[in-house]
Design a protein around this motif. Structure first.
Motif, PDB file in Angstrom:
ATOM      1  N   ALA A  55     -12.331  33.249  -8.027  1.00  0.00           N
ATOM      2  CA  ALA A  55     -12.429  33.841  -6.696  1.00  0.00           C
ATOM      3  C   ALA A  55     -13.845  33.693  -6.131  1.00  0.00           C
ATOM      4  O   ALA A  55     -14.017  33.364  -4.945  1.00  0.00           O
ATOM      5  CB  ALA A  55     -12.033  35.313  -6.751  1.00  0.00           C
ATOM      6  N   VAL A  56     -14.842  33.943  -6.969  1.00  0.00           N
ATOM      7  CA  VAL A  56     -16.234  33.820  -6.519  1.00  0.00           C
ATOM      8  C   VAL A  56     -16.538  32.383  -6.086  1.00  0.00           C
ATOM      9  O   VAL A  56     -17.138  32.143  -5.029  1.00  0.00           O
ATOM     10  CB  VAL A  56     -17.202  34.270  -7.631  1.00  0.00           C
ATOM     11  CG1 VAL A  56     -18.637  33.884  -7.283  1.00  0.00           C
ATOM     12  CG2 VAL A  56     -17.102  35.770  -7.852  1.00  0.00           C
ATOM     13  N   ILE A  57     -16.127  31.421  -6.907  1.00  0.00           N
ATOM     14  CA  ILE A  57     -16.374  30.009  -6.579  1.00  0.00           C
ATOM     15  C   ILE A  57     -15.659  29.620  -5.285  1.00  0.00           C
ATOM     16  O   ILE A  57     -16.229  28.960  -4.410  1.00  0.00           O
ATOM     17  CB  ILE A  57     -15.925  29.105  -7.742  1.00  0.00           C
ATOM     18  CG1 ILE A  57     -16.803  29.348  -8.975  1.00  0.00           C
ATOM     19  CG2 ILE A  57     -15.988  27.636  -7.335  1.00  0.00           C
ATOM     20  CD1 ILE A  57     -16.336  28.612 -10.211  1.00  0.00           C
ATOM     21  N   ALA A  58     -14.402  30.042  -5.145  1.00  0.00           N
ATOM     22  CA  ALA A  58     -13.613  29.683  -3.962  1.00  0.00           C
ATOM     23  C   ALA A  58     -14.236  30.247  -2.689  1.00  0.00           C
ATOM     24  O   ALA A  58     -14.391  29.534  -1.688  1.00  0.00           O
ATOM     25  CB  ALA A  58     -12.181  30.189  -4.119  1.00  0.00           C
ATOM     26  N   PHE A  59     -14.622  31.530  -2.716  1.00  0.00           N
ATOM     27  CA  PHE A  59     -15.172  32.133  -1.506  1.00  0.00           C
ATOM     28  C   PHE A  59     -16.593  31.648  -1.224  1.00  0.00           C
ATOM     29  O   PHE A  59     -17.028  31.641  -0.068  1.00  0.00           O
ATOM     30  CB  PHE A  59     -15.132  33.661  -1.617  1.00  0.00           C
ATOM     31  CG  PHE A  59     -13.744  34.227  -1.541  1.00  0.00           C
ATOM     32  CD1 PHE A  59     -12.926  33.941  -0.463  1.00  0.00           C
ATOM     33  CD2 PHE A  59     -13.245  35.032  -2.554  1.00  0.00           C
ATOM     34  CE1 PHE A  59     -11.639  34.459  -0.383  1.00  0.00           C
ATOM     35  CE2 PHE A  59     -11.960  35.557  -2.494  1.00  0.00           C
ATOM     36  CZ  PHE A  59     -11.156  35.257  -1.403  1.00  0.00           C
ATOM     37  N   ALA A  60     -17.311  31.247  -2.274  1.00  0.00           N
ATOM     38  CA  ALA A  60     -18.639  30.660  -2.060  1.00  0.00           C
ATOM     39  C   ALA A  60     -18.525  29.335  -1.327  1.00  0.00           C
ATOM     40  O   ALA A  60     -19.403  28.974  -0.522  1.00  0.00           O
ATOM     41  CB  ALA A  60     -19.350  30.473  -3.396  1.00  0.00           C
ATOM     42  N   ILE A  61     -17.445  28.609  -1.580  1.00  0.00           N
ATOM     43  CA  ILE A  61     -17.202  27.339  -0.889  1.00  0.00           C
ATOM     44  C   ILE A  61     -16.773  27.597   0.553  1.00  0.00           C
ATOM     45  O   ILE A  61     -17.196  26.896   1.481  1.00  0.00           O
ATOM     46  CB  ILE A  61     -16.130  26.516  -1.629  1.00  0.00           C
ATOM     47  CG1 ILE A  61     -16.652  26.097  -3.017  1.00  0.00           C
ATOM     48  CG2 ILE A  61     -15.728  25.282  -0.828  1.00  0.00           C
ATOM     49  CD1 ILE A  61     -15.605  25.432  -3.884  1.00  0.00           C
ATOM     50  N   VAL A  62     -15.947  28.627   0.748  1.00  0.00           N
ATOM     51  CA  VAL A  62     -15.418  28.928   2.083  1.00  0.00           C
ATOM     52  C   VAL A  62     -16.517  29.434   3.009  1.00  0.00           C
ATOM     53  O   VAL A  62     -16.571  29.070   4.196  1.00  0.00           O
ATOM     54  CB  VAL A  62     -14.282  29.968   1.980  1.00  0.00           C
ATOM     55  CG1 VAL A  62     -13.881  30.475   3.363  1.00  0.00           C
ATOM     56  CG2 VAL A  62     -13.080  29.360   1.276  1.00  0.00           C
ATOM     57  N   SER A  63     -17.405  30.304   2.485  1.00  0.00           N
ATOM     58  CA  SER A  63     -18.444  30.897   3.323  1.00  0.00           C
ATOM     59  C   SER A  63     -19.799  30.802   2.636  1.00  0.00           C
ATOM     60  O   SER A  63     -19.937  31.208   1.470  1.00  0.00           O
ATOM     61  CB  SER A  63     -18.112  32.368   3.612  1.00  0.00           C
ATOM     62  OG  SER A  63     -19.174  33.004   4.292  1.00  0.00           O
TER      63      SER A  63
END
Length: 353
Positions: A55-63
């Motif tokens: 989740a952290v990696i995914a949201f770091a990519i998104v924003s």
């Protein structure tokens, strides 16, 4: 002939065309899925930790704002209340029970603290003591009904939830008590500690300290081992000499004290004591516990896993908010996570021995 017959392979082992016995679950070489299942059974927090990392990696990519110090600080502050409340819920669920009154107890304790300070004029320490006594009494009531009258925890806490919310509205008269009318000690948990660019509240630090204390009690004391034993097999625990009813009563009282501590953190977080605060916190606390790998059937789970579960909820809500996702779909995402977590727990519990 006898000697030659003794060298003849048994039918079904080497003869061509022999009918072999079907594979029995748990026999033979374990598959990759079996190995994963066993590892997750042995390490209850591994799955939640992987989910949090993804989740952290995914949201770091998104924003690009997600991993900023200010946003991480915000997530930790938002997690402090639910995370601490979920620690008390974890104790109950480890005994194969459930507590639907957690939010109501927390709010009631916050109102007791605030009223004791603002209207009765008690010093901050005595107002805190009044709140902790309230939490302990609420836990005592739930525990007594479960252990003495033998009512199901679900029914007991469902009923007491309504009782505590009614007492809360009666005591507060439906009005919010402002922080300026209370002792500064009650607002102390909302003060900020600056570490570099990261800002932590004292409430967040208290949550982490409580994780260490409860983790030690559950894994380094006889009381903690008895909690796991009672949750895993209550009758077996009783037959082994554990006084299960007394143990469960102590668990509910301890959980009540944790809820009172959460009330203190809540007051510092919002800067007031509102009778409307925490209405949905009972469900959110259960969500954090389940996502953290604690089994709803009792006897399995870790305190640190609950904090991981609370962080998963906080990270998902925060990341989806930064991505511009409506609150409606944020709730949907959390609901899907809960169902997946329970299904995964069911699968893990069927691990092949």
């Amino acid at each position: 002939m006898t000697a030659s017959n003794s060298l003849t392979p048994h039918r079904g082992e080497h003869e061509p065309g022999a009918i072999t016995e079907p594979d029995v679950p748990g026999s033979g070489t374990p598959t990759l899925l079996d190995r994963v299942q066993r590892v997750m059974h042995a390490q209850a927090t591994l799955g939640p930790a992987v989910v949090l990392l993804i989740a952290v990696i995914a949201f770091a990519i998104v924003s690009d704002r997600f991993l900023s110090a200010a946003n991480i600080s915000l997530i930790l502050q938002q997690t402090a209340v639910i995370g601490t409340l979920a620690l008390g819920q974890t104790l109950i669920i480890l005994t194969a029970g459930i507590d639907l009154s957690v939010g109501a107890v927390m709010v009631l304790c916050s109102i007791v603290m605030a009223r004791a300070s603002s209207e009765l004029g008690l010093p901050g320490p005595l107002a805190l003591v009044a709140g902790f006594v309230c939490g302990a009494l609420c836990g005592l009531l739930n525990g007594t009904l479960v252990t003495r009258i033998k009512l199901p925890p679900f029914i007991v806490t469902l009923g007491s939830m309504n009782i505590f919310f009614a007492l809360n509205l009666w005591l507060s008269r439906g009005e919010t008590i402002r922080g300026s009318d209370m002792s500064p000690l009650l607002l102390w948990t909302g003060r900020v500690i600056t570490i570099g660019d990261t800002r932590l509240t004292y409430g967040s630090v208290m949550m982490l300290a409580l994780v260490a204390v409860l983790g030690y009690c559950l894994h380094r004391t006889a009381w903690g081992r008895h909690v796991y034993a009672a949750g895993d097999a209550r009758e077996a625990a009783r037959l082994s000499g554990i006084r299960v009813d007394r143990l469960l009563l102590s668990v509910y009282i301890t959980a009540g004290l944790v809820y009172a501590l959460t009330a203190w953190i809540l007051i510092g977080r919002v800067g007031s004591a509102s009778p409307q605060a925490g209405i949905m916190n009972n469900l959110e606390s259960i969500t954090a516990v389940v996502l953290g790998g604690t089994s709803l059937f009792g006897g399995r789970g870790l305190i640190v896993g609950t904090i991981v579960g609370a962080l998963i909820v906080g990270v998902c809500r925060n990341g989806l908010s930064l991505a511009g996702v409506d609150v409606l779909w944020q709730d949907l995402a959390v609901g899907v996570l809960v169902i997946v977590a329970v299904a995964l727990d069911q699968w893990i519990r069927k691990v092949r021995r």
